[in-house]
Enzyme design. Structure first.
Site, mmCIF file in Angstrom:
data_model
loop_
_atom_site.group_PDB
_atom_site.id
_atom_site.type_symbol
_atom_site.label_atom_id
_atom_site.label_comp_id
_atom_site.label_asym_id
_atom_site.label_seq_id
_atom_site.Cartn_x
_atom_site.Cartn_y
_atom_site.Cartn_z
ATOM 1 N N ASP A 140 -0.340 14.119 9.270
ATOM 2 C CA ASP A 140 -0.937 13.391 8.153
ATOM 3 C C ASP A 140 -0.930 14.257 6.894
ATOM 4 O O ASP A 140 -1.639 15.258 6.824
ATOM 5 C CB ASP A 140 -2.373 13.007 8.523
ATOM 6 N N HIS A 156 3.494 2.135 7.396
ATOM 7 C CA HIS A 156 2.591 2.808 6.460
ATOM 8 C C HIS A 156 3.353 3.637 5.426
ATOM 9 O O HIS A 156 3.032 3.593 4.232
ATOM 10 C CB HIS A 156 1.615 3.703 7.245
#
Length: 411
Positions: A223, A319
């Site tokens: 991330d 995403h």
């Protein structure tokens, strides 16, 4: 057990990294030798504990500082009767305490919680919410960029855990050091401000991996791969308010959007790894984009036009496609989150997720367009619940002899 006061916790920390796994394998005999060495040879504070981040500077610490292992986010509201003068006195106290603690010194009224530890990369970052300006009589200094964030369809916000007059972000690589800073600042608030909400977070501890790596979130995904880099030519203009910006007191500052985002981990974990990867658009094992096929790495350029077996390699609602700056008119923001876990809900699901903190020169051209796009078409949104939100103006760093916010409060 022999009591030897010369073996301090600090010295034990200092030798732990050097001893490493080899000391564990060698067994009790070498352990005795090591203990003898500790008694005879004082060692320096471990590198993690000795690390410091300057409190003074053009920008406040805690924005571009590498992710720390422990964090606290906390908001206060000014108490009734606390005016501009009272707010200035509060920021003086807070700044003095933060300056001391980040340098490894004892602050006024120290409670000795972290007495035997170094600063451990402690940072304390201060910001002002929109309501602060009315309560402190500073309406004329309210930045246009501090306009309320729009409503998003996925929001399920708890007003009691959102916004606030004053916001503090505390980060450190040691849990006790972080809590110590939180406790000192809470006490220094005195009668001038009351606690509105507090959230506790964590990241991976420095040294937990063989080499520095991009963090993973609680979904197991790497991330932060596409975070802007300080070496980017446009970094400063995207993240920090320029010296020519408005209002003048925000020069060198930034705007922080804070969101508590609960991850629906039970639902996520029921997906196959292959399905999880399609939702994100990256391999879970190494972060490589799915457009790279079987090869590539985390930093391989994403090819949004790549087809595999007649279909887009990166799905239309993946995403990374929806969040990519090219999909949002070039909007970019610096994400600097903490993970959190606050136990379990009544249904047995973990109350866990991301304390999302992002930084930008203007949230109206940073966070807002990105979140609008995610709100409309991000496949990951089905596994997230946005439960609190706040927007704060974070002024530039104080110069020597200044306190945070002085240019606002004494304008």
């Amino acid at each position: 057990m022999t009591n030897d006061s010369s073996i301090s916790r600090r010295r034990l920390l200092g030798t732990a990294g050097a001893a490493g796994a080899a000391g564990l394998v060698a067994g009790s005999a070498s352990g005795a030798v090591a203990a003898s060495a500790l008694r005879d040879e004082p060692t320096a504070l471990a590198s993690v504990g000795a690390a410091t981040v300057p409190f003074h500077g053009t920008h406040q610490a805690g924005i571009t500082t590498p992710l720390q292992a422990r964090g606290h986010l906390v908001a206060f509201d000014l108490a009734a009767g606390t005016d501009r003068k009272g707010a200035a006195a509060l920021l003086r106290r807070w700044s003095a305490a933060a300056e001391a603690m980040t340098a490894g010194r004892e602050p006024s009224g120290d409670n000795q919680i972290a007495l035997d530890a170094g600063p451990s990369s402690l940072t304390v970052t201060f910001g002002f919410g929109r309501t602060f300006f009315t309560r402190a009589g500073l309406q004329k200094q309210l930045p246009e960029a501090l306009a309320p964030l729009p409503d998003f369809s996925a929001d399920a916000l708890d007003a009691k855990r959102s916004n606030g007059d004053l916001w503090i972000q505390i980060g450190s690589d040691d849990g006790l050091v972080a809590f110590h800073a939180l406790r000192i600042l809470q006490k220094e608030a005195g009668d001038a401000a009351r606690l509105r909400w507090q959230m506790n977070g964590f990241n991976r501890t420095p040294g937990a991996t063989a080499e520095p790596r991009t963090a993973r979130n609680l979904m197991g995904q790497i991330d932060g791969t596409n975070n802007p880099k300080e070496t980017d030519a446009t970094f400063d203009e995207r993240i920090f308010v320029p010296n020519s910006g408005s209002p003048e007191w925000m020069a060198g500052g930034s705007y922080a959007v804070v969101r508590r985002i609960r991850m629906l981990l039970d639902s996520w974990d029921n997906l196959s790894v292959e399905r999880q990867e399609k939702v994100i658009g990256r391999r879970k094992s190494d972060g490589a984009p799915l457009s790279a096929g079987k090869g590539g790495t985390e930093t391989t350029t994403v090819d949004l036009d790549k087809f595999t077996d007649g279909a887009l390699a990166i799905a239309g609602d993946a995403h990374i496609r929806v969040a990519k700056p090219e999909s949002n008119g070039g909007a970019a923001l610096l994400r600097r989150p903490f993970s959190y876990h606050d136990g379990y809900r009544d249904d047995g699901a973990p109350d866990a997720g991301l304390l999302f903190v992002c930084w930008q020169a203007d949230p109206l051209t940073g966070f807002v367009p990105v979140q609008r796009k995610l709100d409309r078409g991000d496949g990951l949104s089905r596994f997230l619940s946005h439960e609190s939100s706040g927007l704060f103006a974070v002024p530039g760093g104080p110069a020597k002899g200044e306190y945070v916010g002085q240019r606002l409060l004494e304008a």
